[in-house]
Design a protein around this motif. Structure first.
Motif: not given
Ligand code: UDX
Length: 439
Positions: A3-7, A29-32, A70-71, A107-122
Motif C-alpha cells: 500500500n503506497i501513498a503518493v503525494i 495519489c493525493l494532491d491539494i 485527503s491525507y 503526513i505528521a498530522e495523520v501519522l498513526d502507524h509505522p510509515l516509510v517516507i520516500v523523498n521522490k522530489s529533487t
C-alpha cells in the motif's frame, strides 16, 4: 502487493503512482489541488505524457489506483508515502521547499502507524534529515517512521519507459531496513539498486542532472567554435561518441536545455556550493553558456534578415523538448521575447503545447499548423525538434513564405539539401555559417 501513498500528481508523482499500481500495488495519489484530482477521477490527465492516460485508466479500472485530496484517506492503509511535490526555483536559485514542508507536516498530522517516507522530489542535500526533523517536531519521538531518498531519473516524454526500465534505482537512508523495504518495491524492475546514505543519494541526483547539463553546454560551446573553424558539430559529436568513455547521448548541439529540471537543478547545486564556501566555477559556466545559446538563433536571424524590425518570423516548436507540452524554461519563450523586443511580428506553432502557449505567450499569433504559420514569413526558426518538422514539405513552405530563410535551432535539416531548395539556412555549428554559401 504493498500500500503506497503518493503525494503530488505532477509529472513525477502521477507517473510514479500509475507505474507502481501497474506493478500490482495499491496506490492512493493525493494532491491539494482539488481541480486536478477531480479531473483525474473523470479520467482526464492534468499533464501530457505519452502512454499515461491508458496506464491510469487500466489501473483505476483494476481497482489499484485511487485519487484523493485527503491525507487521512491517502495514508490510512499506506506503508509508504512518496513525496513527489514540486521543488521550484526559489530566491538566488535555491530550491523552494515550501511544498515539501507542507507535505511533511500534513503526513505528521495523520501519522498513526509505522510509515516509510520516500523523498521522490529533487531536493537539496540534507533535505531528508530536514523532513525527519519536521515530523519529529510535530509528533515527538513516538512516531514510528523512517525517511528514504529515492530520486527520480524520469525524462518528460519517456517517463513511463524510464520508470519501468531504469538504468539504476538510487536509495539513501539512515535506516538500512527502510531502504531495503523500498528496494523490495523496485525488485520487479530488475534494475541495479544503489543503496547509500541520504545525503549521498540526494547528491547523486543533482550531480547526474548537472553532468547531463554540462554535456549539453559543452557541445554547444564546441558548436560555436565549429562555426568559426568550419567543422560540423553533428559529425564531431558522432566521432566523439564512439569512445565508450564519452558515448553519443546528450551531445546534440542546439538552442540549449530548458525544462523544469536542468535549469533549476544546476542553479540549486551551484547555490548549495556557494552557501557552503565552494565556488561552482564549472556550473556557473554551464549556466552562462546555456543562457547565451538560446540567443544564438536571434543573432543568426539578424545575419539572414539584416534589420529584424517589421519582419515576420515563424517559431516551429514551443515545448522545451519534443513529446511534452511543458514550456517551463523553454528556449522558445526567451527567443520570442527577444524577437518581439526587436519589433518582429512573431507567429508560433507546437503540435502539443498550444494550450500552455495560450496561457504563457502574449503578442504572438498562434497558428494551427506549420503551413499556416509559414504564410508571409521572412524566416522560420526551428526551436523544438518535433518529428513532424523533420518531414515538412519544404517546397510548399518556400512558396508560402515571403522570404525563404530557416534558422535550424536543433539541426534537424541537412544544410546542402535545404540550400538547394533555395532557402538561406543557418544551423548550430554546421560548418562555416554564411561564408562560401548562397545565403
Ligand atoms: C532531465 C533528465 O534527463 C532526467 O534524468 C531527470 O530526471 C529530469 O531532467 P528532462 O528535463 O525531462 O529530463 O528532459 P531531457 O530529455 O533530459 O532534456 C532536457 C533538456 O536538454 C531539453 O531542453 C533538451 O532539448 C535538452 N537537450 C537534451 C539538448 O539540448 N541536447 C541534448 O543532447 C539532450
Amino acid at each position: 502487493m504493498r500500500n503506497i501513498a503518493v503525494i503530488g500528481v505532477g509529472y513525477v508523482g502521477l507517473v510514479t503512482g500509475a507505474c507502481f499500481a501497474d506493478l500490482g500495488n495499491r496506490i492512493v495519489c493525493l494532491d491539494i489541488n482539488a481541480e486536478k484530482i477531480a479531473r483525474l477521477k473523470e479520467g482526464e490527465m492534468p499533464i501530457y505524457e505519452p502512454g499515461l492516460e491508458e496506464l491510469v485508466e487500466r489501473n483505476v479500472k483494476a481497482g489499484r489506483l485511487f485519487f484523493t485530496t485527503s491525507y487521512a484517506e491517502a495514508l490510512q492503509e499506506a506503508e509508504f508515502a512518496f513525496i513527489a511535490v514540486g521543488t521550484p526555483e526559489g530566491v538566488d536559485g535555491e530550491a523552494d521547499l515550501q511544498y515539501v514542508r507542507m507535505a511533511a507536516e500534513s503526513i505528521a498530522e495523520v501519522l498513526d502507524h509505522p510509515l516509510v517516507i520516500v523523498n521522490k522530489s529533487t531536493v537539496p542535500v540534507g533535505t531528508g534529515d530536514w523532513v525527519a526533523d519536521i515530523i519529529r517536531e510535530k509528533r515527538g519521538d513516538s512516531a514510528e517512521f523512517a525517511v528514504v531518498s529515492c530520486p527520480e531519473f524520469l525524462r518528460e516524454g519517456s517517463a513511463i519507459r524510464d520508470f519501468m526500465n531504469p538504468d539504476r534505482v538510487v536509495l539513501g537512508s539512515l535506516a538500512p531496513e527502510a531502504a531495503e523495504q523500498v528496494a523490495q518495491l523496485h525488485l520487479p524492475l530488475r534494475s541495479t539498486i544503489v543503496i547509500t546514505d541520504l545525503r549521498t543519494a540526494e547528491m547523486i541526483k543533482y550531480a547526474s542532472n548537472a553532468f547531463l547539463a554540462t554535456r549539453i553546454s559543452f557541445i554547444n560551446e564546441i558548436a560555436n567554435i565549429c562555426e568559426a573553424l568550419g567543422a560540423d558539430v553533428k559529425e564531431v559529436a558522432s566521432g566523439m561518441g564512439y569512445d565508450k568513455r564519452i558515448g553519443h547521448a546528450f551531445l546534440d548541439a542546439g538552442v540549449g536545455y530548458g525544462g523544469s529540471c536542468f535549469p533549476k537543478d544546476v542553479k540549486a547545486l551551484a547555490h548549495m556550493a556557494d552557501t557552503h564556501g565552494r565556488h561552482p566555477q564549472l556550473l556557473a559556466a554551464v549556466m552562462e553558456i546555456n543562457n547565451d545559446q538560446r540567443l544564438q538563433v536571434v543573432r543568426k536571424a539578424r545575419e539572414l534578415l539584416g534589420e529584424l524590425g517589421g519582419k515576420q518570423v515563424g517559431i516551429l516548436g514551443l515545448a522545451f523538448k519534443p513529446n511534452t507540452d511543458d514550456m517551463r524554461e523553454a528556449p522558445a519563450t526567451s527567443i520570442i521575447e527577444r524577437l518581439l523586443a526587436a519589433g518582429v511580428k512573431v507567429r508560433a506553432y507546437d503540435p502539443v503545447a498550444m494550450e500552455n502557449a495560450r496561457r504563457i505567450l502574449t503578442g504572438v499569433e498562434l497558428c494551427p499548423d506549420p503551413y499556416t504559420l509559414a504564410e508571409g514569413c521572412d524566416l522560420l526558426i526551428v526551436v523544438t525538434e518535433w518529428n513532424e518538422f523533420k518531414h515538412l514539405d519544404l517546397v510548399r513552405i518556400k512558396k508560402l513564405m515571403r522570404h525563404a530563410a530557416i534558422v535550424d535551432g536543433r539541426n534537424i535539416y541537412d544544410p546542402p539539401t535545404v540550400r538547394s531548395l533555395g532557402f538561406a539556412y543557418r544551423g548550430i555549428g554546421r560548418g562555416y555559417n554564411g561564408e562560401g554559401n548562397n545565403d
